[in-house]
Design an enzyme around this catalytic site. Structure first.
Site, PDB file in Angstrom:
ATOM      1  N   GLY A  95       0.686  -1.490  -0.291  1.00 26.78           N
ATOM      2  CA  GLY A  95      -0.045   0.326   0.278  1.00 26.78           C
ATOM      3  C   GLY A  95       0.866   1.419  -0.261  1.00 26.78           C
ATOM      4  O   GLY A  95       0.593   2.210  -0.480  1.00 26.78           O
ATOM      5  N   ASP A  96       1.704   1.437   0.464  1.00 27.43           N
ATOM      6  CA  ASP A  96       2.720   2.224   0.544  1.00 27.43           C
ATOM      7  C   ASP A  96       3.909   2.461  -0.644  1.00 27.43           C
ATOM      8  O   ASP A  96       3.575   3.757  -0.851  1.00 27.43           O
ATOM      9  CB  ASP A  96       3.760   2.470   2.090  1.00 27.43           C
ATOM     10  CG  ASP A  96       3.612   2.203   3.141  1.00 27.43           C
ATOM     11  OD1 ASP A  96       2.564   3.443   3.371  1.00 27.43           O
ATOM     12  OD2 ASP A  96       3.419   1.668   3.965  1.00 27.43           O
ATOM     13  N   THR A  97       3.611   1.872  -1.236  1.00 28.99           N
ATOM     14  CA  THR A  97       4.769   1.853  -2.161  1.00 28.99           C
ATOM     15  C   THR A  97       4.004   2.100  -3.336  1.00 28.99           C
ATOM     16  O   THR A  97       4.250   2.740  -3.893  1.00 28.99           O
ATOM     17  CB  THR A  97       5.781   0.508  -2.826  1.00 28.99           C
ATOM     18  OG1 THR A  97       4.720  -0.931  -2.788  1.00 28.99           O
ATOM     19  CG2 THR A  97       6.794   0.214  -1.967  1.00 28.99           C
TER      20      THR A  97
END
Length: 502
Positions: free
Chosen positions: A266-268
């Site tokens: 999700g972050d990337t």
């Protein structure tokens, strides 16, 4: 007569030099000279026309050329001989684009921490942008402590996520620290942050205020829920965005609770979309002369890759469920056992590819069998088809199975771990893994820059920096702050005192 507009980005002179004018076909002239047009795409002013652009403090970081002998070219300090040091030609603005990187005319200030913001900074730095990471004095980004293995007590994640960046220590909670950040913003193209919405405004560093200092500033903001809406000020990490964006619900086996991928996807994803948005905003600035805010929400980045999940429910009332290693009605596309007990992934769900797989199995008749002849028919009989393929593959060794599938043009792939990646001939041929020297850890292997560009590729020049490694270069060289002032600020914890261990 063509209307002209002020040069933006690296095409304009920085502090103390008035901007030149640009022409529709990309030709630019130095504001202090009617001579020496700058070729389109070069966007560097001739420093000989800018006596005020000479540095007053600091030195060339690689070779320690004294400040009086440095010349400011655009926003960089350059050694005088041929605009570059003999030993460090990449400092020259006239080095080849392949050596400099396609984003080498951009300065990015990276605030925030952990992954969603810093991965965006990594992508920009990979292609040559000067990324100055602002960290809390004495402690730095918590990512310096993250990682499953920590030889010598050092994170192995930090050298990757912070590669090619510069580190300075500034306390953004202090008014004097905020003032230093504003001075850096005035000399930069991009500000990247991933704090909870409202934090930058609380520090007097909101976009409206910063845009008054630098109208061309692009501000990239990454957060869990975005900058607006009823959830905006909630705390949000990548895992929360994965859940809200729909990914967690469909990940895992159907007889188990929702699972997760083995990485912080999700972050990337949010960082990758943030990088895309930042580059789009910079492109738009070339025409408008104005910057803007790029608002990348983690949950929306996850939602963006969820294929037709929403549309299937909207029009068909269908809700996707967890299905383990398969996609329902897409067959054959699964992992299949080998004689050694390992697995090979085979993807032969198109009609022509399945016909080639049937021939490879010695079962050419399967391609015309009504149960398997079409995509829809194979989907209806997915379980029994997978069983047929597994019975065949389990009698073959991994290498033998791979040769047969390759001969018949059937897509297949081994399931790799790090050891297999480091040994694979294709990885080696494409330099998918690079070696980077670390001052304390020695040679580090890590993934190379993606994607590959034929004329202006990115590269990994250095691992993540030590905390405050570039304090002197930025505070003295770029901002021109005198040593007594720096000592005073460091004594009060506004900035870092000196480079510290990574």
């Amino acid at each position: 007569m063509y209307r002209t507009r002020p040069l933006r980005s690296a095409a304009r002179c920085r502090r103390g030099n008035r901007p030149g004018r640009c022409r529709p076909r990309g030709r630019a002239r130095c504001a202090r000279s009617a001579e020496a047009p700058v070729p389109a795409g070069r966007r560097w002013h001739d420093p000989r026309h800018h006596p005020k652009g000479r540095a007053t403090a600091g030195s060339c970081a690689p070779c320690h050329t004294r400040a009086a002998d440095l010349t400011r070219v655009s926003h960089r300090l350059i050694c005088p001989d041929n605009f570059g040091c003999e030993d460090h030609p990449l400092e020259s603005p006239f080095a080849s684009p392949r050596e400099r990187g396609p984003l080498s005319d951009l300065r990015v200030l990276e605030m925030g921490q952990l992954l969603a913001g810093p991965f965006c900074g990594q992508l920009l730095a990979d292609f040559g942008a000067e990324v100055i990471k602002i960290e809390q004095p004495g402690t730095g980004d918590p990512m310096r402590e993250w990682g499953r293995e920590k030889p010598h007590g050092l994170s192995l994640w930090w050298p990757v996520i912070a590669r090619n960046k510069k580190s300075v220590e500034i306390n953004a909670r202090e008014p004097e620290g905020q003032a230093i950040i504003r001075d850096l913003v005035a000399k930069s193209d991009v500000l990247l942050e991933n704090f909870r919405p409202g934090t930058m405004e609380k520090w007097g560093l909101g976009y409206d205020e910063l845009a008054r200092l630098n109208p061309g500033l692009v501000m990239i903001r990454v957060s869990g829920y975005g900058q607006t809406g009823p959830y905006a000020k909630r705390a949000g990490y990548g895992s929360i965005g994965e859940a809200m964006g729909g990914l967690r619900y469909v990940t895992g086996d159907p007889d188990h609770p929702p699972s997760r991928a083995g990485i912080s996807i999700g972050d990337t994803l949010a960082a990758t979309f943030a990088c895309l948005g930042g580059l789009v905003a910079l492109h738009a600035r070339e025409r408008s002369g104005r910057g803007q805010v790029v608002d990348s929400a983690i949950y929306e980045a996850v939602l963006a890759v969820m294929e037709s999940l929403v549309t299937e429910f909207d029009k068909g009332g269908y809700i996707r469920e967890r299905t383990g290693a398969i996609l329902p009605n897409v067959a054959p596309s699964n992992i299949y056992p080998t004689r050694e007990g390992g697995y090979v992934l085979i993807a032969a769900n198109q009609d022509t590819v399945f016909a080639r797989l049937a021939e490879a199995m010695g079962r050419a008749e399967l391609a015309t069998d009504p149960r398997y002849a079409t995509h829809t028919a194979r989907g209806k009989h997915q379980t029994e088809l997978d069983a047929l393929i597994a019975e065949w593959s389990s009698k073959l060794g991994r290498e033998e199975l791979g040769r047969i599938l390759d001969t018949h043009g059937v897509p297949r792939g081994d399931i790799y771990r790090a050891p297999e990646m480091l040994q694979d001939a294709h990885f080696k041929a494409r330099d998918a893994i690079v070696r980077v020297m670390h001052p304390m850890l020695g040679e580090l292997k890590m993934q190379n820059v993606v994607p590959k560009l034929s004329e202006t590729p990115g590269r990994v020049s250095a691992p993540g920096p030590a905390l405050g490694q570039h304090n002197e270069e930025i505070f003295s060289g770029l901002l021109g702050l005198p040593s007594p002032r720096l000592a005073e600020l460091a004594a009060r914890g506004v900035i870092g005192a000196r480079p510290l261990a990574a």
